[in-house]
Design a protein around this motif. Structure first.
Motif, short mmCIF file in Angstrom:
data_model
loop_
_atom_site.label_atom_id
_atom_site.label_comp_id
_atom_site.label_asym_id
_atom_site.label_seq_id
_atom_site.Cartn_x
_atom_site.Cartn_y
_atom_site.Cartn_z
N ALA B 27 57.31 77.14 35.02
CA ALA B 27 58.25 77.33 36.13
C ALA B 27 58.08 78.72 36.73
N THR B 39 59.26 74.13 45.10
CA THR B 39 58.78 73.73 43.78
C THR B 39 59.64 72.59 43.24
N LEU B 41 60.58 69.67 40.22
CA LEU B 41 60.53 69.54 38.77
C LEU B 41 59.26 68.82 38.36
N ILE B 44 56.52 71.40 38.05
CA ILE B 44 56.66 72.20 36.84
C ILE B 44 56.28 71.38 35.61
N LYS B 62 67.91 71.40 37.52
CA LYS B 62 66.88 72.29 38.01
C LYS B 62 67.40 73.73 38.03
#
Lengths: 201, 201
Positions: B27, B39, B41, B44, B62
């Motif tokens: 992250a 960005t 999830l 990541i 998040k």
DNA sequence: GTCTATAGCCAGATAGAC
DNA sequence: GTCTATCTGGCTATAGAC
């Protein structure tokens, strides 16, 4: 084909209702306050008082509207700098005028940061890079360099980079710490710095 | 209830597979490169090699993951500053060490900007304000102020603001113009500036 | 603890009546 | 030119089998 007057003034063909202009103005404000990615076309349309679907008559995509926002900022910068050039002959006065005006925006910057700097930072993170937004720092940077060169400084570029960096960095602290006084204090220091570099003769 | 050893080391209960740590690390990188809002999830999770659904076992939302990212950055800053405190006794040396290290990150900054500054700028634009992220500038700011105070400067706070602002502003120009040399040149100037303020006795 | 499948929502963008 | 209704896709978050 195109209306010659409208072409000369940079207007689009219809331009009667000024919706295009309202949309750009609303986009400038909303994007400054919320950032590019968090701002939806619905936000902008609502702020401009235009129905969502109608936005696409003026701008093919969200990105097209964003480009128009950047161009509007650039046009504003250029006209501000041109006005300063007209109003002052001494490069030192010009520099102090510009950075005094920026410092006076402390309250606005404390709330949402420098509109140009935050746009650059956000667009930097796109795969394609900052694109046109980079001009938002290059235009004032080049202008500042020209002033230092007119002062006879060989290191004009370095000085210009320092000056713009000081402004942008102070703007970031000002907004993060929500303290407009930082901007004011920096404005005083910059004025002093310029006086030291370009003594009144 | 809680494992005392894990508690002492700051670990969560299971912590066998290190997925939590990998998610935070991924992250940090992804958010630095793409920004918070862009960005997902899924980005990541893919970067960490963890299935999307599993992320929610470690972080409820998040935003919870984002807070962990900020805390990780803060812990990193604090340990860096503590290490500098241990390695150097002279405040001037400490300051030059920190800003020399920052300047050495030119390539990274040219690509994606200062990780802390860009996080602050983006979170500034949230309705709730920057929250914990503001600490990312406050921690180095306070440390820098302490060094200037140890040098006997009455204007320690102002000098600290100037120094952090110079770094952040240069970082913005470095990334916008994609020119790591700006960072290097600023590092030299800052070292000179500190030497002038704190002459070797 | 782990992972697949998917619900639910909301964004950007389009169709087409007026 | 204007605006409503809607499509489509992607994202956060959850359900529930293993």
């Amino acid at each position: 084909m195109t209306d010659p007057v409208a072409t000369l003034t940079g207007e689009r063909r219809p331009a009667r209702s000024g919706k295009r202009e309202r949309l750009i103005a609303a986009a400038c404000e909303t994007i400054h306050a919320q950032g590019v990615e968090k701002t939806t076309l619905a936000d902008i349309a609502a702020a401009a008082g235009v129905p969502l679907g109608n936005v696409y008559y003026y701008f093919k995509t969200k990105d097209a509207l964003l480009q128009a926002v950047i161009e509007t900022h650039l046009a504003g910068q250029r006209s501000t700098l041109a006005a300063i050039d007209d109003a002052h002959d001494e490069p030192g006065d010009r520099l102090k005028t510009l950075f005094g005006a920026l410092a006076a925006q402390g309250e606005l910057i404390a709330r949402h940061g420098c509109p140009h700097g935050s746009l650059c930072m956000e667009l930097d993170k796109r795969a394609e890079g900052p694109g046109l937004a980079a001009e938002l720092v290059r235009v004032p940077l080049d202008w500042t360099e020209r002033q230092f060169r007119a002062l006879g400084r060989q290191d004009a570029r370095d000085l210009a980079v320092q000056l713009i960096a000081r402004y942008q960095g102070t703007a970031l602290l000002t907004s993060t710490l929500r303290d407009p006084d930082l901007m004011v204090a920096e404005g005083r220091r910059v004025a002093q710095w310029i006086d030291d570099l370009a003594p009144v003769t």
